[in-house]
Scaffold this motif. Structure first.
Motif, short mmCIF file in Angstrom:
data_model
loop_
_atom_site.label_atom_id
_atom_site.label_comp_id
_atom_site.label_asym_id
_atom_site.label_seq_id
_atom_site.Cartn_x
_atom_site.Cartn_y
_atom_site.Cartn_z
N ALA A 248 1.57 12.87 44.23
CA ALA A 248 0.99 13.18 44.56
C ALA A 248 0.73 13.52 46.41
CB ALA A 248 -1.03 12.12 44.50
N VAL A 249 1.87 13.66 46.61
CA VAL A 249 1.98 14.47 48.35
C VAL A 249 1.53 15.40 48.83
CG1 VAL A 249 4.44 14.19 49.72
CG2 VAL A 249 4.04 12.66 47.89
N ALA A 250 1.56 16.20 50.55
CA ALA A 250 0.57 17.00 50.32
C ALA A 250 2.03 17.68 50.37
CB ALA A 250 -0.16 16.77 51.64
N PHE A 251 1.34 18.92 50.06
CA PHE A 251 2.48 19.95 49.90
C PHE A 251 3.93 20.29 50.72
CE2 PHE A 251 3.83 23.93 47.11
CZ PHE A 251 5.40 24.14 47.43
N GLY A 252 2.21 20.72 52.14
CA GLY A 252 3.30 20.41 53.51
C GLY A 252 4.73 19.04 54.04
N ASP A 253 3.69 17.50 53.68
CA ASP A 253 4.53 16.97 54.28
C ASP A 253 5.96 16.47 53.53
OD1 ASP A 253 2.79 16.54 55.46
OD2 ASP A 253 1.92 14.34 54.61
N LEU A 254 5.75 17.19 51.79
CA LEU A 254 7.13 17.79 50.66
C LEU A 254 8.12 18.55 51.41
CD1 LEU A 254 9.23 17.13 48.79
CD2 LEU A 254 7.42 18.58 47.01
N ALA A 255 7.41 19.74 52.15
CA ALA A 255 8.44 20.55 52.74
C ALA A 255 9.05 20.45 53.85
CB ALA A 255 7.59 21.85 52.64
N LYS A 256 8.20 19.49 54.69
CA LYS A 256 9.52 18.65 55.64
C LYS A 256 9.72 17.91 55.48
CE LYS A 256 4.57 18.93 58.94
NZ LYS A 256 4.53 18.29 59.70
N ASN A 257 10.38 17.36 54.29
CA ASN A 257 11.69 15.99 53.77
C ASN A 257 12.20 17.43 53.48
OD1 ASN A 257 9.85 14.24 55.04
ND2 ASN A 257 9.30 13.94 52.22
N LEU A 258 11.72 18.33 52.81
CA LEU A 258 12.56 19.38 52.32
C LEU A 258 12.76 20.36 52.67
CD1 LEU A 258 10.88 20.91 48.39
CD2 LEU A 258 12.43 18.89 48.72
N GLU A 259 12.90 20.41 54.18
CA GLU A 259 13.69 20.79 55.74
C GLU A 259 15.23 20.23 55.93
OE1 GLU A 259 10.44 23.93 57.30
OE2 GLU A 259 10.38 21.56 57.47
N LYS A 260 14.75 18.94 55.87
CA LYS A 260 15.71 17.92 56.53
C LYS A 260 16.70 17.67 55.51
CE LYS A 260 12.35 15.58 59.61
NZ LYS A 260 11.07 13.91 59.70
N ARG A 261 16.17 17.64 54.11
CA ARG A 261 17.38 17.41 53.50
C ARG A 261 18.36 18.58 53.03
NH1 ARG A 261 17.60 13.80 48.69
NH2 ARG A 261 19.02 14.12 47.44
N TYR A 262 17.74 19.77 53.23
CA TYR A 262 18.63 20.99 52.24
C TYR A 262 18.91 21.93 54.14
CZ TYR A 262 17.49 19.87 47.52
OH TYR A 262 17.27 19.56 46.81
N ALA A 263 18.08 21.84 54.95
CA ALA A 263 18.04 21.98 56.14
C ALA A 263 18.61 23.54 56.86
CB ALA A 263 20.06 22.01 56.72
N VAL A 264 17.09 23.66 55.79
CA VAL A 264 16.16 24.77 55.82
C VAL A 264 15.79 25.06 56.24
CG1 VAL A 264 16.92 25.68 53.00
CG2 VAL A 264 15.56 24.08 53.37
N LYS A 265 14.49 26.17 56.63
CA LYS A 265 13.41 26.49 56.91
C LYS A 265 12.11 27.01 55.90
CE LYS A 265 13.52 25.42 61.33
NZ LYS A 265 13.27 24.61 61.81
N VAL A 266 10.98 26.13 55.64
CA VAL A 266 9.87 26.68 54.50
C VAL A 266 8.54 26.51 55.40
CG1 VAL A 266 8.61 25.81 52.74
CG2 VAL A 266 10.94 25.10 53.30
N HIS A 267 8.44 28.06 55.07
CA HIS A 267 7.48 28.69 55.78
C HIS A 267 5.94 28.88 54.50
CE1 HIS A 267 4.21 30.46 58.23
NE2 HIS A 267 4.62 32.16 57.49
N PHE A 268 4.70 28.54 55.08
CA PHE A 268 3.74 28.65 54.30
C PHE A 268 2.37 29.52 54.37
CE2 PHE A 268 4.29 24.38 53.03
CZ PHE A 268 4.16 24.11 51.78
N MET A 269 2.43 31.30 53.70
CA MET A 269 1.76 32.27 53.66
C MET A 269 0.68 31.69 53.98
SD MET A 269 4.12 34.18 54.00
CE MET A 269 4.00 35.54 53.47
N ASN A 270 0.03 30.87 52.86
CA ASN A 270 -1.20 30.43 52.79
C ASN A 270 -1.57 28.78 53.69
OD1 ASN A 270 -3.88 29.23 52.47
ND2 ASN A 270 -4.18 30.15 49.83
N PRO A 271 -1.39 28.90 54.38
CA PRO A 271 -1.89 27.23 55.16
C PRO A 271 -2.51 26.74 54.09
CG PRO A 271 -2.68 29.14 56.95
CD PRO A 271 -2.22 29.54 55.66
N ASP A 272 -3.77 26.63 53.38
CA ASP A 272 -4.32 25.75 52.60
C ASP A 272 -3.62 24.96 51.96
OD1 ASP A 272 -6.57 26.57 54.31
OD2 ASP A 272 -7.13 27.61 52.28
#
Length: 319
Positions: A248-272
């Motif tokens: 139950a981690v916020a998808f946005g928070d998980l995305a930030k962790n994934l960006e660091k781990r994989y050295a990538v950029k993640v963008h949400f087309m729908n901010p919600d």
């Protein structure tokens, strides 16, 4: 034109064996690349002045050999000479030195692990404070990398191209697939632990051991013959799963962790969608695509990788 084809044409040009069609193709490439740098590889032991003189001599040789009746060839050859001696006096490197990638991050950047996908699709989980060096392509008889610190390797099997990890004076040759190596910076201690498959650990003088699943060797003094231990790899390798089990981690928070781990950029087309809770449990050696595919499925979302390498997440927000 890729670098291999380019180098072949250049070699033919310098040896005087290039055909008229190939020469036209080469000169067309130069005209299209006026604002870019090409790449020329030196022969072993050759210096930049030597290759420059060789190029210049061959250019004038070709110009002098041009038939007199083709007067229009002279300005064309002059342009070729200018291109070859100016815009083509380029970035030079010796053939024996391959371009190298390096992934290094200090503990000051945090304790999160870093995922690395090697050119042969082998997977590496690099622990904080570690450094991994590897060529941009594995185009030799062996696939060789260097490690300082600790890393988990899941190697793509290739019968005719062994995978070798260098840690100080110790060489670990992969005969199977998944294992870890720990080589603290500035230390002579090297620890190799095998999860599955088989690896051979050796230096220039001796083979220390051939390890199979659930075995470990700890080399503290290269002169001695260390013993092989039987261990529980599940508990020993728990560190590679760090931050890859979440509830139950916020998808946005998980995305930030994934960006660091994989050295990538993640963008949400729908901010919600960033506020929606997600859960998952991974081994730690999955690619970013495998992680996103599973996580997006839990939220009825989907991902798309753009031409710029950005992972766009599409989907509706949560209730």
């Amino acid at each position: 034109m890729d670098n291999n084809n380019l180098h072949q044409l250049i070699d033919k040009y310098l040896q005087g064996t290039i055909s008229a069609e190939e020469k036209e193709h080469l000169l067309l490439w130069y005209r299209q690349q006026q604002d870019q740098e090409g790449i020329w590889e030196l022969e072993p032991g050759e210096t930049e002045p030597e290759v420059g003189a060789r190029m210049k001599a061959n250019i004038w040789k070709n110009m002098e050999a041009a038939p007199v009746r083709k007067r229009l060839y002279w300005p064309y050859a002059a342009v070729a000479a200018t291109l070859l001696l100016a815009s083509f006096v380029v970035f030079m490197r010796n053939k024996s030195v391959q371009p190298e990638q390096q992934v290094a991050f200090s503990k000051s950047e945090g304790t999160a692990n870093r995922f690395v996908l090697l050119p042969d699709s082998s997977r590496v989980v690099l622990r904080a404070g570690s450094k991994l060096s590897y060529p941009t392509t594995f185009d030799k008889e062996t696939r060789e990398v260097s490690l300082e610190g600790e890393a988990y390797f899941d190697i793509t099997h290739k019968d005719r191209q062994p995978f070798i990890i260098h840690t100080g004076d110790i060489k670990t040759t992969v005969l199977g697939t998944a294992f870890t190596i720990r080589h603290p910076l500035g230390s002579k201690q090297i620890e190799v632990l095998v999860e599955r498959g088989k690896v051979r650990v050796e230096d220039e003088k001796q083979v220390f051991a051939t390890l199979v699943a659930d075995q470990k060797i700890d080399i503290r003094e290269p002169q001695s013959k260390p013993t092989v231990e039987t261990i529980n790899t599940a508990s020993a390798l728990i560190w590679k799963k760090q931050d890859m089990a979440f509830d139950a981690v916020a998808f946005g928070d998980l995305a930030k962790n994934l960006e660091k781990r994989y050295a990538v950029k993640v963008h949400f087309m729908n901010p919600d969608l960033q506020n929606c809770p997600v859960s998952g449990k991974f081994t730690g050696s999955e690619t970013i695509e495998e992680v996103l595919l599973n996580i997006c499925a839990t939220r009825n979302a989907a991902y798309h990788k753009t031409a710029d390498g950005v992972y766009e997440i599409q989907g509706t927000g949560c209730p």
